[in-house]
Design an enzyme around this catalytic site. Structure first.
Site, PDB file in Angstrom:
ATOM      1  N   LYS A 172       7.509 -19.582 -25.083  1.00 46.13           N
ATOM      2  CA  LYS A 172       7.587 -20.407 -23.877  1.00 46.13           C
ATOM      3  C   LYS A 172       7.946 -19.505 -22.711  1.00 46.13           C
ATOM      4  CE  LYS A 172       7.586 -24.856 -23.286  1.00 46.13           C
ATOM      5  NZ  LYS A 172       6.366 -25.577 -23.688  1.00 46.13           N
TER       6      LYS A 172
ATOM      7  N   GLN B 266       6.776  10.723  -5.925  1.00 49.21           N
ATOM      8  CA  GLN B 266       7.067  11.185  -7.287  1.00 49.21           C
ATOM      9  C   GLN B 266       8.427  11.886  -7.342  1.00 49.21           C
ATOM     10  OE1 GLN B 266       4.007  11.233  -5.971  1.00 49.21           O
ATOM     11  NE2 GLN B 266       2.384  11.459  -7.512  1.00 49.21           N
TER      12      GLN B 266
ATOM     13  N   HIS C 162       2.072   1.827   2.322  1.00 51.08           N
ATOM     14  CA  HIS C 162       1.720   2.712   3.434  1.00 51.08           C
ATOM     15  C   HIS C 162       2.036   2.069   4.785  1.00 51.08           C
ATOM     16  CE1 HIS C 162      -0.182   5.111   0.407  1.00 51.08           C
ATOM     17  NE2 HIS C 162      -1.096   4.201   0.133  1.00 51.08           N
TER      18      HIS C 162
ATOM     19  N   ARG D 105       7.026  11.091   7.819  1.00 46.94           N
ATOM     20  CA  ARG D 105       6.357   9.798   7.688  1.00 46.94           C
ATOM     21  C   ARG D 105       7.369   8.754   7.247  1.00 46.94           C
ATOM     22  NH1 ARG D 105       3.182   9.859   1.791  1.00 46.94           N
ATOM     23  NH2 ARG D 105       5.043  10.406   0.600  1.00 46.94           N
TER      24      ARG D 105
ATOM     25  N   ASN E 204       3.374   2.670  -3.208  1.00 45.10           N
ATOM     26  CA  ASN E 204       3.604   3.373  -1.944  1.00 45.10           C
ATOM     27  C   ASN E 204       3.071   2.466  -0.837  1.00 45.10           C
ATOM     28  OD1 ASN E 204       3.906   5.188   0.121  1.00 45.10           O
ATOM     29  ND2 ASN E 204       3.090   6.932  -1.023  1.00 45.10           N
TER      30      ASN E 204
ATOM     31  N   THR F 257       6.929 -24.113 -28.973  1.00 47.18           N
ATOM     32  CA  THR F 257       7.427 -23.529 -27.732  1.00 47.18           C
ATOM     33  C   THR F 257       8.342 -24.530 -27.024  1.00 47.18           C
ATOM     34  OG1 THR F 257       5.557 -24.252 -26.347  1.00 47.18           O
ATOM     35  CG2 THR F 257       5.321 -22.154 -27.506  1.00 47.18           C
TER      36      THR F 257
END
Lengths: 283, 283, 283, 283
Positions: A12, A218, A246, A175, A244, A57
């Site tokens: 479930k 990374q 952006h 950045r 990532n 379930t």
């Protein structure tokens, strides 16, 4: 060459269990989304339509509610440990049970500078997760979170990468680095206090994200994982999945404006997706 | 009876503008989702395919980015006021412009007990909203939020309601009251500090939710609205939309357990939906 | 015991590639969501922040677009095979590449009983999926779909299941069976025509769902898998994931109405979740 | 200047009613999402917490289910008309009721070229909508749909638009035009067959989209509206809301490839949003 049943499991999913502790006027709340699954010898249900070994379930759902009362929810991990044990006990054909819990956090509403006794506001950052995998012989606990959205407005570069004939990306000295972080970690031993252990790992992951200069997402994941394993001997391994997200610098030159890292467009898709596990060396 | 163009408007929706202020090492961030729309005499574009009066939605997007730099984002309201003025200036055929801004909040990541200079974690509670409607003659500002999820674990009843032959609901003396609150309020005069005004209204709404005994979600909405208008003379009106996010007490009696307000199931659908405006009497 | 990098991969997710073929006035469209990932020796990027071996995810995106032109999209499988080969070629440090493609189907808009040359309406049933896993030595293709929503209004029971002290579920002689089906299947050999193979498997899964009496969703999954493997020698294995989307009979007796399988409430959560693989016996 | 209750309404949203007609072995299904709301003199509930005039939202839900049996669902419009009438009858304090119905379409699963009697697959294109607004004096019906996703791969331009200093958009001679169309139309008189009326309008909207050369999405909306009102005397007005789902041509020149309208990226946000009503001249 005959046709046969392969791997299978059933359960479930997404039972929304809310547990209030009201033993005193100062209530507490645990708000859970519980998914359970069993695997084992359920071939008869598949091949012959025979349900004699199948714990419905619906019963798994009932058990999730009953255990929120009977056992209580001191932490999602502790609750999942108890629930998984019960499910194996109730279903003799099962060789394994998996209980996955999402927990949504609430904080007290502030009234005159004090947290209220029984009124709460949902804290919307990450979802806390706990997963217990249990067989007749062993049990494994994974703690974690998902959707912890973090961003650095500087202290991130991406340079010196491999180039081929399809590469158009410019190198970036400075950045935005942003991600919606998912993490799970495995325990070598149960901590005394699951909530305290969770809070400590989460805080360390965030602080490492903040203070580590990033030459790639990374490197940031590895740094966070390393910091966690160094600080927490009781953890065996930690895994990250990090889109990532952006943020592209907008070209304002056509409008006679410079843009030294001030105005960005947050993109939806596509996104980089970086996944890494940091672990301990085999002895 | 001829066929004619009726009401119409067009614009660019969901431009994701992120503005970093980095004049000092302690950066700040404003994370916006900006939607603009123009209305006016654009019949030629519809009927004849003539775009001469149409300021492209792409240009509206460019302007949203350029104004994040040129004008800045001291608050979503202030930014929307400037952007709406520019759009009317740029599109002579327009009689009205509407700029709607969602703002996502971030807080500083804590490192050794201090908020970091340039690393942030998304605060996931409500989305702040600001909408400016501007014509050649007038301008109106609405501030607000959506998706503020609050819950009381006691202090709520629902009794004495109208019954008909389709009524099966039992009266409730003590129930969970939970909602995902949307609110918007109109200003009679611009506050000196939009951010401070927002924070004060939001805090008062939450505190009133916490401290008011609820005989229905309707009464709670009215109490919150009344409290806000009493405390903020500069506000004309406040409107709420509040789904009643039902938490049903789970029947544990079949399992030999009592359940005095401790274990609930959080339901998804259907939900009650209560909407109310609190306003000032016409003079 | 040192701390080391474990499993890792990276790539670009959800690149939305739309390919129009317009060599004749009768255009065709392939509408794809492409995710690529590389794994291999990328330890330097994680541990030392050295990107020299890293083919940027931005380049992976560019390659996805370029290959939609250079190689074309005769089927999602064929495109993913070509793209995965290129990615391994471009990234010497990679030992494996994974390309996962979702395809959204469109059908021609009907005008006077004929499909239009260049106007399409999105067909909203399932999403078609294709995944290619490629190493330097081998390649594996999985075809499939997700979110195929099917329902039977009769021909389904659930009885004779295991009961324990938390079981309250009544046996059902005649219920609605509904699911949002995900399926993936592995090929032993590449079919001549990927599109025809896909259409045949999909049609057989649906027809088997329709015509098989169901004593549990498990039995239905197994029957569908068995039918597919029996009919398609070139397939090695098929896996299903199927939420049991519960439709509960509404109790209308308090209103003086009977309800012989006519009025149901469609529930959101929780749901049963049944997963099974049907495979061929090891020789 | 006193503080008073302004506009308000309340009801039950998103009751998921599934109605099976099984009078013969060839079943039919109507799959609805029903939202009801009442407005009127409910000040006592807000101001004094007195619920004596309040028909609970739970009762509204019960009535929605009961009417699916008692009245049946020959069409969403017919069902909403009956349900709204009942709600006004049951709640004397109400001056108005609003019933909004979404209908999800199913088609029969094909088995050996024939539609199956009781097995269905969800047809995923648009959601059909019907809204009834009823007061003690009058009733108004709106039919419509939302999320009908259509695309033209040619036959669309965008040129000759207004330019200012923030305009960078190039003129487009031949572009993809794509939208996820919402439409609602008001009836001057009830059609004999609501389902047939719906099907005819929907087909005409799509055919007009396909066959009309587009000089802007505005022109396309107007053409669709005009065609519908010309063909359907019983309709008073039709309104569209249409996000311009941008498909940008990908620049493949850096890779030595031309791209004459073949490879596009489908963008998520921002999007143009065009809204227009086509109506009949006042007499």
């Amino acid at each position: 060459m005959g046709i046969v049943l392969g791997a299978n499991q059933y359960g479930k999913a997404e039972t929304r269990v809310v547990r209030i502790v009201r033993d005193t006027p100062r209530h507490t709340i645990r708000d859970l989304n519980v998914s359970t699954a069993l695997r084992g010898d359920f071939a008869a249900a598949h091949v012959d339509g025979d349900q004699a070994a199948v714990l419905p379930t619906d019963t798994q759902k009932n058990t999730a509610f009953a255990y929120a009362k009977r056992h209580g929810v001191s932490s999602p991990e502790d609750y999942a440990l108890a629930l998984s044990e019960r499910l194996l006990e109730a279903a003799p054909a099962a060789t394994g049970a998996r209980v996955a819990v999402d927990e949504y956090a609430w904080e007290r509403i502030q009234v005159d500078g004090t947290g209220h006794d029984h009124a709460f506001v949902r804290r919307g950052q990450e979802v806390r997760t706990a997963t217990v995998g249990r067989t007749r012989e062993a049990v494994a606990v994974e703690s974690g979170f998902r959707d912890l959205v973090v961003l650095k407005s500087t202290g991130s570069e991406f340079k010196g990468f491999l180039r081929d004939e399809y590469t158009t990306l410019a190198e970036a000295d400075d950045r935005i680095l942003a991600t919606s972080l998912d993490a799970t970690w495995r325990h070598r031993a149960d901590p005394e206090d699951w909530d305290a252990s969770y809070a400590a790992v989460r805080a360390l992951v965030m602080a490492t994200f903040a203070t580590t200069y990033s030459r790639a997402l990374q490197e940031t994941l590895y740094a966070m994982g390393r910091a966690v394993l160094e600080a927490h001997d009781d953890l065996a391994e930690i895994s990250f999945s990090a889109p990532n997200k952006h943020h592209f610098l907008v070209d304002l030159a056509p409008f006679g404006l410079d843009n030294p890292g001030e105005v960005f467009v947050a993109a939806d898709r596509p996104y980089g997706l970086i996944e890494a596990t940091v672990t301990r060396e085999e002895p």
